[in-house]
Scaffold this motif. Sequence first.
Motif, mmCIF file in Angstrom:
data_model
loop_
_atom_site.group_PDB
_atom_site.id
_atom_site.type_symbol
_atom_site.label_atom_id
_atom_site.label_comp_id
_atom_site.label_asym_id
_atom_site.label_seq_id
_atom_site.Cartn_x
_atom_site.Cartn_y
_atom_site.Cartn_z
ATOM 1 N N GLU A 24 0.827 -1.203 0.000
ATOM 2 C CA GLU A 24 0.000 0.000 0.000
ATOM 3 C C GLU A 24 0.868 1.263 0.000
ATOM 4 O O GLU A 24 0.575 2.223 -0.723
ATOM 5 N N THR A 25 1.934 1.259 0.804
ATOM 6 C CA THR A 25 2.848 2.402 0.849
ATOM 7 C C THR A 25 3.488 2.634 -0.506
ATOM 8 O O THR A 25 3.573 3.774 -0.992
ATOM 9 N N LEU A 26 3.951 1.558 -1.147
ATOM 10 C CA LEU A 26 4.573 1.671 -2.467
ATOM 11 C C LEU A 26 3.631 2.342 -3.457
ATOM 12 O O LEU A 26 4.004 3.300 -4.141
ATOM 13 N N PHE A 27 2.402 1.851 -3.541
ATOM 14 C CA PHE A 27 1.505 2.392 -4.558
ATOM 15 C C PHE A 27 0.997 3.781 -4.209
ATOM 16 O O PHE A 27 0.720 4.574 -5.111
ATOM 17 N N GLN A 28 0.925 4.118 -2.926
ATOM 18 C CA GLN A 28 0.573 5.494 -2.583
ATOM 19 C C GLN A 28 1.711 6.434 -2.981
ATOM 20 O O GLN A 28 1.475 7.515 -3.520
ATOM 21 N N ASP A 29 2.959 6.015 -2.741
ATOM 22 C CA ASP A 29 4.116 6.807 -3.181
ATOM 23 C C ASP A 29 4.120 6.957 -4.699
ATOM 24 O O ASP A 29 4.427 8.031 -5.231
ATOM 25 N N TYR A 30 3.796 5.878 -5.397
ATOM 26 C CA TYR A 30 3.749 5.876 -6.859
ATOM 27 C C TYR A 30 2.691 6.861 -7.360
ATOM 28 O O TYR A 30 2.962 7.702 -8.219
ATOM 29 N N ALA A 31 1.481 6.778 -6.806
ATOM 30 C CA ALA A 31 0.408 7.693 -7.195
ATOM 31 C C ALA A 31 0.773 9.134 -6.853
ATOM 32 O O ALA A 31 0.530 10.048 -7.658
ATOM 33 N N ASP A 32 1.374 9.350 -5.683
ATOM 34 C CA ASP A 32 1.787 10.697 -5.292
ATOM 35 C C ASP A 32 2.799 11.268 -6.286
ATOM 36 O O ASP A 32 2.755 12.462 -6.612
ATOM 37 N N GLY A 33 3.700 10.432 -6.776
ATOM 38 C CA GLY A 33 4.669 10.873 -7.776
ATOM 39 C C GLY A 33 3.979 11.363 -9.038
ATOM 40 O O GLY A 33 4.356 12.389 -9.608
ATOM 41 N N PHE A 34 2.947 10.634 -9.474
ATOM 42 C CA PHE A 34 2.186 11.081 -10.648
ATOM 43 C C PHE A 34 1.426 12.358 -10.337
ATOM 44 O O PHE A 34 1.388 13.285 -11.153
ATOM 45 N N ASN A 35 0.815 12.435 -9.161
ATOM 46 C CA ASN A 35 0.042 13.631 -8.804
ATOM 47 C C ASN A 35 0.927 14.871 -8.704
ATOM 48 O O ASN A 35 0.479 15.979 -8.987
ATOM 49 N N ASP A 36 2.179 14.679 -8.299
ATOM 50 C CA ASP A 36 3.128 15.786 -8.182
ATOM 51 C C ASP A 36 3.948 16.009 -9.452
ATOM 52 O O ASP A 36 4.804 16.901 -9.494
ATOM 53 N N LEU A 37 3.717 15.171 -10.484
ATOM 54 C CA LEU A 37 4.506 15.200 -11.721
ATOM 55 C C LEU A 37 5.999 15.108 -11.405
ATOM 56 O O LEU A 37 6.827 15.794 -11.998
ATOM 57 N N ASP A 38 6.346 14.220 -10.478
ATOM 58 C CA ASP A 38 7.714 14.066 -9.968
ATOM 59 C C ASP A 38 8.311 12.764 -10.510
ATOM 60 O O ASP A 38 8.096 11.681 -9.957
ATOM 61 N N ALA A 39 9.053 12.879 -11.604
ATOM 62 C CA ALA A 39 9.621 11.699 -12.264
ATOM 63 C C ALA A 39 10.542 10.917 -11.338
ATOM 64 O O ALA A 39 10.550 9.682 -11.364
ATOM 65 N N HIS A 40 11.320 11.595 -10.514
ATOM 66 C CA HIS A 40 12.243 10.896 -9.615
ATOM 67 C C HIS A 40 11.493 10.120 -8.537
ATOM 68 O O HIS A 40 11.886 9.000 -8.193
ATOM 69 N N ALA A 41 10.408 10.677 -8.020
ATOM 70 C CA ALA A 41 9.606 9.958 -7.028
ATOM 71 C C ALA A 41 9.005 8.698 -7.644
ATOM 72 O O ALA A 41 8.953 7.641 -6.996
ATOM 73 N N ILE A 42 8.566 8.789 -8.890
ATOM 74 C CA ILE A 42 8.022 7.619 -9.580
ATOM 75 C C ILE A 42 9.120 6.582 -9.781
ATOM 76 O O ILE A 42 8.933 5.402 -9.484
ATOM 77 N N ALA A 43 10.280 7.006 -10.276
ATOM 78 C CA ALA A 43 11.396 6.087 -10.532
ATOM 79 C C ALA A 43 11.864 5.394 -9.256
ATOM 80 O O ALA A 43 12.310 4.241 -9.307
ATOM 81 N N ASN A 44 11.747 6.063 -8.115
ATOM 82 C CA ASN A 44 12.157 5.462 -6.844
ATOM 83 C C ASN A 44 11.301 4.264 -6.450
ATOM 84 O O ASN A 44 11.669 3.510 -5.553
ATOM 85 N N CYS A 45 10.194 4.063 -7.125
ATOM 86 C CA CYS A 45 9.307 2.936 -6.836
ATOM 87 C C CYS A 45 9.734 1.654 -7.557
ATOM 88 O O CYS A 45 9.124 0.606 -7.368
ATOM 89 N N PHE A 46 10.786 1.736 -8.380
ATOM 90 C CA PHE A 46 11.219 0.609 -9.202
ATOM 91 C C PHE A 46 12.577 0.076 -8.763
ATOM 92 O O PHE A 46 13.364 0.773 -8.139
#
Length: 124
Positions: A8-30
């Motif tokens: 749940e934490t992973l996917f909330q971080d992932y969604a937050d990255g998209f909501n913030d348009l933060d490519a690095h936050a999204i990449a940190n999920c991989f």
Amino acid sequence: MIDIDAIETLFQDYADGFNDLDAHAIANCFTFPVTIWQLGKGHVFADEEELLENIDALLGVLDGEEIVHSDFEFLSHAVSGPTALATLSWRQERANGEVALAFICHYLLIARDEGAVIAMVVNE
């Protein structure tokens, strides 16, 4: 070991990255290498730099579609030791609440010291 809280934490971080348009936050999920299957083609990203190019392009598409909010719902998940499978339904909305995109993704997750990370994505 992965638990539902880590997922749940992973996917909330992932969604937050998209909501913030933060490519690095999204990449940190991989984790790397990572394979992403979309439109019937698999793409292997060897490192964060390669993935960031793809994420930047995707964020450009979302911006062009005026998408301002991404949200998900778990459809299923299964955990087995240091791995997990999760299927999520995604909704991406414009500022007026209109759903611009809705789709389902399947994820293979693995455990890392920092929690769960995405090792593979298959978009329907």
